[in-house]
Scaffold this active site. Structure first.
Site, PDB file in Angstrom:
ATOM      1  N   ASP A 130       0.872  -1.177   0.000  1.00 36.27           N
ATOM      2  CA  ASP A 130       0.000   0.000   0.000  1.00 36.27           C
ATOM      3  C   ASP A 130       0.905   1.222   0.000  1.00 36.27           C
ATOM      4  OD1 ASP A 130      -2.277   1.664   0.217  1.00 36.27           O
ATOM      5  OD2 ASP A 130      -2.124   1.710   2.394  1.00 36.27           O
ATOM      6  N   SER A 131       0.298   2.384  -0.230  1.00 42.23           N
ATOM      7  CA  SER A 131       1.065   3.629  -0.159  1.00 42.23           C
ATOM      8  C   SER A 131       1.596   3.854   1.259  1.00 42.23           C
ATOM      9  CB  SER A 131       0.168   4.794  -0.561  1.00 42.23           C
ATOM     10  OG  SER A 131      -1.004   4.787   0.234  1.00 42.23           O
ATOM     11  N   CYS A 183      -4.176  -1.194  -2.132  1.00 40.27           N
ATOM     12  CA  CYS A 183      -4.337   0.257  -2.260  1.00 40.27           C
ATOM     13  C   CYS A 183      -5.354   0.484  -3.369  1.00 40.27           C
ATOM     14  CB  CYS A 183      -3.001   0.898  -2.619  1.00 40.27           C
ATOM     15  SG  CYS A 183      -3.124   2.675  -2.917  1.00 40.27           S
ATOM     16  N   GLU A 232      -4.377   9.247   9.622  1.00 40.15           N
ATOM     17  CA  GLU A 232      -2.934   9.208   9.933  1.00 40.15           C
ATOM     18  C   GLU A 232      -2.650   9.952  11.234  1.00 40.15           C
ATOM     19  OE1 GLU A 232      -0.131   8.117   7.915  1.00 40.15           O
ATOM     20  OE2 GLU A 232      -1.508   7.022   6.602  1.00 40.15           O
ATOM     21  N   CYS A 275     -11.121   3.055   0.167  1.00 42.04           N
ATOM     22  CA  CYS A 275      -9.746   3.434   0.501  1.00 42.04           C
ATOM     23  C   CYS A 275      -9.377   2.627   1.742  1.00 42.04           C
ATOM     24  CB  CYS A 275      -9.670   4.928   0.801  1.00 42.04           C
ATOM     25  SG  CYS A 275      -8.079   5.436   1.479  1.00 42.04           S
ATOM     26  N   THR A 276      -8.165   2.105   1.747  1.00 41.17           N
ATOM     27  CA  THR A 276      -7.792   1.193   2.837  1.00 41.17           C
ATOM     28  C   THR A 276      -7.719   1.883   4.206  1.00 41.17           C
ATOM     29  OG1 THR A 276      -5.502   1.543   2.196  1.00 41.17           O
ATOM     30  CG2 THR A 276      -6.573  -0.461   1.410  1.00 41.17           C
ATOM     31  N   HIS A 277      -7.687   3.217   4.215  1.00 40.03           N
ATOM     32  CA  HIS A 277      -7.694   3.926   5.498  1.00 40.03           C
ATOM     33  C   HIS A 277      -9.094   4.006   6.114  1.00 40.03           C
ATOM     34  CE1 HIS A 277      -3.698   5.293   4.429  1.00 40.03           C
ATOM     35  NE2 HIS A 277      -3.592   5.955   5.570  1.00 40.03           N
ATOM     36  N   TYR A 321      -0.662   8.561  -2.122  1.00 36.07           N
ATOM     37  CA  TYR A 321      -0.765   8.333  -3.563  1.00 36.07           C
ATOM     38  C   TYR A 321      -2.048   8.973  -4.116  1.00 36.07           C
ATOM     39  CZ  TYR A 321       2.710   4.436  -3.547  1.00 36.07           C
ATOM     40  OH  TYR A 321       3.832   3.655  -3.451  1.00 36.07           O
TER      41      TYR A 321
HETATM   42  N1  DGL Z   1      -4.261   3.554   0.799  1.00 39.29           N
HETATM   43  C1  DGL Z   1      -4.693   4.430  -0.252  1.00 39.29           C
HETATM   44  C2  DGL Z   1      -5.925   3.873  -0.955  1.00 39.29           C
HETATM   45  O1  DGL Z   1      -6.459   2.839  -0.593  1.00 39.29           O
HETATM   46  C3  DGL Z   1      -5.007   5.818   0.260  1.00 39.29           C
HETATM   47  C4  DGL Z   1      -3.870   6.561   0.872  1.00 39.29           C
HETATM   48  C5  DGL Z   1      -3.140   7.440  -0.099  1.00 39.29           C
HETATM   49  O2  DGL Z   1      -3.675   8.461  -0.569  1.00 39.29           O
HETATM   50  O3  DGL Z   1      -2.003   7.079  -0.396  1.00 39.29           O
HETATM   51  O4  DGL Z   1      -6.356   4.480  -1.907  1.00 39.29           O
END
Ligand code: DGL
Length: 284
Positions: free
Chosen positions: A13-14, A76, A155, A187-189, A45
């Protein structure tokens, strides 16, 4: 004769958000070793151009390939949204993304209403979720909402905070009066904001809706693909003892201090030490 240990599964992931997917993989496939890579030096990302995201992703895949992984999970949404083709230099390393499993999970949870997708600006601009949904159900209405502030709020650890609730109210306003019955956390967050998002969505719609993320659907897809390819790690050894995979490896591209606390939230349990790695190709 000692048997060679089975190859690990690579996950990247990013940053650390992909640990929500790693967690689902570890639960679904307890005999598999994971090598997790968080590109913490280059996160986020979600606000970058597709060309930059694809270049970063290719570095990450090349790094994981060097670790001997048998399959890569792109944990991601932003990378998955820009396409998985071309990430492997034409090699035959199997790659699984998060968009299609997420779309499938949403359709399974929905009772036929509109789907709403929350994602980074990159994911939403790409239209990848609409496309994945329409491949399965061409008539389905999809509302897409970019939520650029959610990643920095997570974050910062502000998962339950008045500011985050206020931001969620702004972003989710299009739900008011809509036919949305299922919301995709694209989004994984975002699974860490599930409570806040659920509360705000219920408040705006005056009813409950289904809220899904890709993690468990991805883990099921990976299990099925490993089985199909004959790559599943054995559950029992030659003596009939249950196998224990080597400890997972967790790698980051920026300094590993400070990641532990955030990682705990994403992974749900404590992670030992993070390794600091460099994924940039060495100069020719
Ligand atoms: N983990 C990224 C996603 O699932 C989001 C975080 C980022 O912007 O890098 O899109």
């Amino acid at each position: 004769m000692t048997q060679r240990p089975p190859s690990p599964i690579g996950v990247f992931d990013s940053g650390l958000g992909g640990l929500t997917v790693a967690k689902a993989l570890a639960e679904r496939l307890p005999h598999e070793q994971l090598v997790y890579l968080g590109d913490t030096a280059r996160v986020p990302y979600g606000t970058r151009s597709p060309a930059t995201v694809v270049r970063y992703a290719r570095n990450n895949v090349a790094f994981l390939r060097k670790q001997g992984v048998k399959l890569v999970v792109v944990a991601c949404n932003t990378v998955s949204a820009h396409g998985l083709a071309g990430l492997t230099d034409g090699g035959d390393l199997p790659i699984v993304g998060v968009i299609r499993p997420g779309a499938r999970a949403a359709l399974a949870a929905s009772s036929g209403g509109t789907l709403a997708v929350l994602g980074t600006p990159g994911t939403i601009r790409s239209g990848a979720y609409e496309q994945a949904v329409h491949e399965l159900d061409p008539e389905r209405e999809v509302v897409s909402i970019a939520c650029p502030l959610f990643v920095p709020l997570v974050e910062e650890g502000w998962t339950q905070h008045a500011v985050t609730t206020a931001v969620a109210r702004e972003y989710l306003e299009p739900l008011r009066g809509s036919r949305v019955d299922t919301l995709i956390l694209g989004c994984t967050h975002y699974p860490l904001l599930r409570e806040t998002i659920t509360a705000v969505a219920t408040e705006l719609l005056g009813r409950e809706i289904a809220i899904v993320d890709s993690a468990s659907a991805v883990a099921s897809d990976v299990a099925a693909l490993l089985e199909k390819l004959g790559l599943t790690a054995p559950s029992f050894d030659a003596t009939g003892e249950e196998t224990r995979p080597p400890a997972h490896r967790f790698c980051v591209t920026d300094a590993p201090d400070r990641v532990g606390e955030v990682a705990l939230q994403f992974f749900g349990r404590s992670i030992g030490a993070f390794e600091h790695v460099d994924v940039l190709p060495s100069p020719a």
